[in-house]
Design a protein around this motif. Structure first.
Motif: not given
Length: 166
Positions: A5, A8-9, A12, A18, A20-21, A24
């Motif tokens: 996580t 990924d953040s 971006v 993108r 994945k976020s 969420t």
């Protein structure tokens, strides 16, 4: 928070990150359709990553190709359901397509597509090929210029139309 996580953040800037976020965010907002579509898209991306001889990370262009393929599936399914009188399923497929289209490049209009095809038909004709015999050469020249901004069937239809008229 897992290491996945966190990475990924901070990354971006990739299309996959993108997705994945946004997944969420969709889960948090309880957006059922968006959540399902993004899960499906990420699953298709993961399947593509592990296909072949060795697992690999896809580039943004490769992820885009997967999304274009998934969008095409939704469009075809929507048409099939509508043709079979199953309006509810057709509408669901259209909703899923709408979500996917947010990640796809803007599609070329008919006029823009026709202009690009006209240029390439003229170039191929100048090289000596005309009529339907030039179809393959024109498609080969047009495809890289258009990329994912038009579906292959739309391009082929326009090339056929212009070659038959010329």
């Amino acid at each position: 928070m897992s290491d996945d996580t966190r990475s990924d953040s901070t990354a971006v800037d990739t299309l996959q990150a993108r997705l994945k976020s946004d997944l969420t965010a969709a889960m948090r907002s309880r957006d059922e359709v968006r959540t399902a579509v993004l899960r499906m898209a990420l699953t298709a991306v993961r399947a593509e990553e592990v296909s072949g001889d060795a697992a690999r990370t896809l580039s943004d262009d490769e992820v885009m190709t997967v999304l274009v393929r998934e969008a095409k599936k939704r469009r075809e399914a929507s048409e099939a359901f509508a043709g079979a009188g199953r309006a509810e399923q057709a509408e669901r497929e259209r909703q899923e397509l709408d979500v996917l289209q947010e990640y796809l490049p803007e599609q070329l209009g008919d006029t823009e597509l026709a202009a690009i095809v006209t240029e390439e038909v003229a170039a191929v004709a100048a090289a000596g090929k005309t009529g339907m015999a030039a179809m393959g050469q024109v498609m080969k020249a047009v495809r890289p210029r258009i990329g994912d901004r038009a579906e292959g069937s739309r391009i082929a239809d326009e090339v056929r139309r212009q070659l038959a008229a010329g």
